[in-house]
Design an enzyme around this catalytic site. Structure first.
Site, PDB file in Angstrom:
ATOM      1  CG  HIS A 171      72.516  22.240  96.637  1.00  0.00           C
ATOM      2  ND1 HIS A 171      71.711  22.906  95.749  1.00  0.00           N
ATOM      3  CD2 HIS A 171      72.109  22.602  97.858  1.00  0.00           C
ATOM      4  CE1 HIS A 171      70.857  23.649  96.419  1.00  0.00           C
ATOM      5  NE2 HIS A 171      71.074  23.484  97.704  1.00  0.00           N
TER       6      HIS A 171
ATOM      7  NE  ARG B   9      59.413  21.118  87.896  1.00  0.00           N
ATOM      8  CZ  ARG B   9      59.818  19.992  87.292  1.00  0.00           C
ATOM      9  NH1 ARG B   9      60.719  20.026  86.344  1.00  0.00           N
ATOM     10  NH2 ARG B   9      59.303  18.830  87.661  1.00  0.00           N
TER      11      ARG B   9
ATOM     12  NE  ARG C 298      54.573  23.940  87.925  1.00  0.00           N
ATOM     13  CZ  ARG C 298      55.280  22.955  88.477  1.00  0.00           C
ATOM     14  NH1 ARG C 298      54.782  21.732  88.488  1.00  0.00           N
ATOM     15  NH2 ARG C 298      56.457  23.174  88.968  1.00  0.00           N
TER      16      ARG C 298
ATOM     17  CD  GLU D 152      51.122  19.070  90.995  1.00  0.00           C
ATOM     18  OE1 GLU D 152      52.245  18.554  90.935  1.00  0.00           O
ATOM     19  OE2 GLU D 152      50.941  20.300  90.893  1.00  0.00           O
TER      20      GLU D 152
ATOM     21  CG  ASN E  75      57.878  14.472  89.735  1.00  0.00           C
ATOM     22  OD1 ASN E  75      57.951  13.385  89.213  1.00  0.00           O
ATOM     23  ND2 ASN E  75      58.437  15.543  89.239  1.00  0.00           N
ATOM     24  CG  ASP E  76      54.065  17.403  94.017  1.00  0.00           C
ATOM     25  OD1 ASP E  76      54.715  17.165  95.050  1.00  0.00           O
ATOM     26  OD2 ASP E  76      54.225  18.430  93.345  1.00  0.00           O
TER      27      ASP E  76
ATOM     28  NE  ARG F 104      58.858  16.125  94.415  1.00  0.00           N
ATOM     29  CZ  ARG F 104      58.403  16.911  93.449  1.00  0.00           C
ATOM     30  NH1 ARG F 104      57.119  17.212  93.391  1.00  0.00           N
ATOM     31  NH2 ARG F 104      59.199  17.371  92.529  1.00  0.00           N
TER      32      ARG F 104
ATOM     33  CB  CYS G  89      54.657  17.145  82.983  1.00  0.00           C
ATOM     34  SG  CYS G  89      53.675  17.778  84.346  1.00  0.00           S
TER      35      CYS G  89
HETATM   36  C1  PEP Z   1      55.077  16.823  89.484  1.00  0.00           C
HETATM   37  O1  PEP Z   1      54.721  17.016  90.645  1.00  0.00           O
HETATM   38  O2  PEP Z   1      55.044  15.710  88.931  1.00  0.00           O
HETATM   39  C2  PEP Z   1      55.598  17.926  88.669  1.00  0.00           C
HETATM   40  C3  PEP Z   1      55.866  17.759  87.400  1.00  0.00           C
HETATM   41  O3  PEP Z   1      55.832  19.114  89.264  1.00  0.00           O
HETATM   42  P1  PEP Z   1      57.061  19.435  90.250  1.00  0.00           P
HETATM   43  O4  PEP Z   1      58.059  18.319  90.105  1.00  0.00           O
HETATM   44  O5  PEP Z   1      57.574  20.745  89.815  1.00  0.00           O
HETATM   45  O6  PEP Z   1      56.382  19.462  91.580  1.00  0.00           O
HETATM   46 MG    MG Z   2      54.310  18.997  91.360  1.00  0.00          MG
END
Ligand code: PEP
Ligand code: MG
Length: 613
Positions: free
Chosen positions: A222, A329, A365, A464, A487-488, A498, A535
């Site tokens: 945080h 999100r 989403r 993802e 990201n995922d 992650r 994204c």
């Molecule tokens: C991702 O996983 O790349 C993504 C954009 O979604 P989040 O970061 O919300 O999991």
């Molecule tokens: Mg994701």
């Protein structure tokens, strides 16, 4: 940690924001010391240190005589109450409304202080073992922290540190120590501390605190999130910076790459002053392009959209020249509250998004709860592997009523602009088909009640998971668009958690497996004639822009304050040279080699942002 691939995950803001000048004439009497940590909020600061503390002091254990015990319990309860009051007055005194929204954590701290495991069990320990309150509290906290150590979920494990912050506040009250109040630091400084709690960070204002450094901490804490919100340059995880600085010592902080130079040399000063000036000019220059289209030199248009979590971010997107929302999100609507958001509330939120982003589209989403995003409302059973558990689309399909409420809200709002619906964490076609069935049911219901909605609102799918990336050709036939969630995708494809800072150096967006997957998804989209966006945080980091353009992405969706930098890159390259660059880079067989090549190219083209000399 410096200069590594995981900067994409960390770099949530534009490459540089803060800048600073030496506060006093340096003496150059000492050898420079260079330290490397995790840059969690970007910028360069040239300034001097303000040492807040060197970490928790050892607590002495003292045996009490029987008549002393009651008084000791009273002393403990008084300290507990004072620590609670400190936290509440801190919360009330924070003027910044945006920042206050991050401060639900302070409420959690108060709840921890009230918890019987702290309040009652510590008092019982004082009585049972006849020991002083400091020792009893430390013993009790150690016991609780051991329980946290055994928890798999990284988000909850991180909460172990909250116990340290809370316990530290009570210990300070018990020992009568005072910590300098950060709101009252004498002049613009770089605060150095063993650790900073969000309560500490909340007291900082950019006009007094130019940056901060800590021994411990990771990018998802945080504290790091708040540093970014406040735009205060920060480097954490420096291990022993508190042992190496003295208050007043001159230093340079490069939050872009997590580098700190204590006692900089004359050359260091000259070098960083040049960088600061160059950055400053570059940032001013970027502002000029804000409302120009994102089009390459050979005339190819790319959509630069924004990722947001709340409606109040929309003005920042418009101001930054974003062309719509590429990822909304929605799970944040479900967090930190006592009831589930109903259809009317969701309709109102999405309608506002549709209206305010028009004529551009907004991709809503559907609920992506689970993993590291938890909501107390759903009372989900604890899972051994939450990232692989009942999350996102799996959760929605298991609870169709929850899903339908959201879909009704989105569809009704679609009558007021251009809304797209996107499914998260899809791992197979069955999920796409089941979601579409439910969507059709909701549409039929709305039609029967003559409620307006956009019949052609596109339905898309996030790619993802490795399975969805592998069968993307099959998925592409059944959806209207694709969006790559790197990201995922990186987490699942490379089997790297992650949010685990210990393996952060293995989280590599440039891993050839990831690049091949991205390329495969783009090709499948092209074959199916549907648009493909990206994204994940990779889209926000200019290091990857040429690569992504060369692979043929139609759209990039990013954190709003990256849009200006990415637009500058798009407008200064040709798609053709980007394609050639991809061909060259894909010949390399190793993540580090690819990253080094990207750095080299970008430093050459955009020295203001990427050159370290
Ligand atoms: C991702 O996983 O790349 C993504 C954009 O979604 P989040 O970061 O919300 O999991
Ligand atoms: Mg994701």
């Amino acid at each position: 940690m410096r200069g590594s691939a995981k900067t994409a995950e960390r770099r949530k803001a534009a490459p540089t924001r803060r800048r600073g000048r030496p506060a006093a004439k340096p003496s150059f009497a000492r050898e420079p010391i260079v330290l490397h940590g995790i840059g969690v909020a970007p910028g360069i600061v040239i300034g001097k240190a303000f040492l807040l503390d060197r970490g928790p002091a050892a607590v002495a254990r003292r045996k009490l005589r029987k008549p002393e015990v009651d008084a000791e319990v009273r002393r403990f309860r008084k300290a507990l109450k004072e620590a609670k009051q400190d936290l509440m007055s801190l919360r009330a005194g924070i003027p910044d409304k945006d920042l206050r929204d991050h401060l639900f954590i302070l409420d959690t701290y108060v709840m921890i202080l009230d918890d019987r495991m702290i309040a009652e069990e510590t008092a019982e320990l004082i009585r049972a073992e006849k020991i002083n309150a400091e020792a009893a509290l430390t013993q009790q906290l150690d016991k609780l922290k051991k329980i946290f150590d055994g928890i798999q979920d990284p988000y909850l494990r991180e909460r172990r540190r909250d116990l340290d912050h809370v316990g530290g506040r009570v210990l300070m009250r018990l020992t009568g120590q005072t910590r300098e109040r950060l709101a009252e630091v004498p002049e613009k400084v770089v605060v150095v501390a063993h650790d900073l709690s969000p309560a500490d960070t909340a007291q900082m204002t950019p006009d007094r605190v130019a940056g901060f450094l800590t021994d411990v901490g990771g990018p998802t804490s945080h504290t790091a999130i708040m540093a970014r919100a406040l735009e205060i340059t920060a480097v954490v995880g420096l291990e022993n910076v508190t042992r190496r600085v003295e208050s007043g010592c001159p230093l340079i902080v490069d939050g872009r790459v997590g580098k700190v130079i204590l006692y900089p040399s004359r050359d260091d000063y000259a070098h960083y002053l040049r960088l600061v000036d160059r950055l400053h000019r570059f940032e001013q220059d970027l502002a000029k392009d804000l409302h120009l289209p994102a089009v390459t030199l050979d005339g190819e248009r790319v959509q630069l959209a924004a990722n947001i979590e709340m409606n109040r971010e929309i003005p920042a997107v418009i101001e930054a020249g974003g062309e719509g929302i590429g990822l909304y999100r929605t799970e944040f609507l479900y967090m930190n509250r006592n009831d589930l958001p109903g259809e009317e509330e969701q309709f109102a939120v999405y309608r506002e998004v549709a209206e305010r982003t028009a004529p551009h589209p907004a991709v809503i989403r559907t609920l992506d709860l689970g993993g590291d995003k938890v909501s107390a409302l759903l009372e989900l059973a604890p899972e051994v592997n939450p990232a692989l558990g009942l999350r996102a689309i799996r959760l929605c399909l298991k609870h169709p009523e929850l899903f339908k409420v959201q879909l009704r809200g989105i569809l009704r709002a679609s009558a007021f602009g251009r809304l797209h619906i996107m499914l998260p964490m899809v791992s197979g076609l069955a999920e796409v088909r089941a979601s579409r069935r439910i969507l059709e049911e909701v549409k039929a219901d709305l039609r029967s009640r003559e409620i307006a909605f956009d019949e052609r609102a596109p339905l898309g799918c996030m790619i993802e998971t490795p399975s969805s990336a592998t069968i993307v050709d099959l998925i592409a036939r059944e959806v209207d668009f694709l969006s790559i969630g790197t990201n995922d995708l990186i987490q699942y494809a490379l089997a790297i958690d992650r949010v685990n800072e210990q393996i952060a150096d293995l989280y590599q967006p440039t891993h050839p497996a990831i690049l091949r997957m991205i390329r495969g998804v783009v090709e499948a989209g092209r074959d199916a004639r549907i648009p493909v966006s990206l994204c994940g945080e990779m889209a926000s980091d200019g290091l990857y822009t040429m690569l992504l353009l060369g692979m043929g992405l139609d759209s990039l969706s990013m954190t709003p304050n990256s849009i200006s930098v990415i637009k500058r890159i798009v407008r200064s390259v040709t798609r053709l040279e980007c394609r050639k660059f991809v061909d060259e880079v894909m010949q390399l067989d190793d993540a580090d080699a690819i990253l080094a090549r990207l750095r080299q190219e970008m430093a050459l083209r955009y020295p203001e942002m990427y050159a370290s000399d």
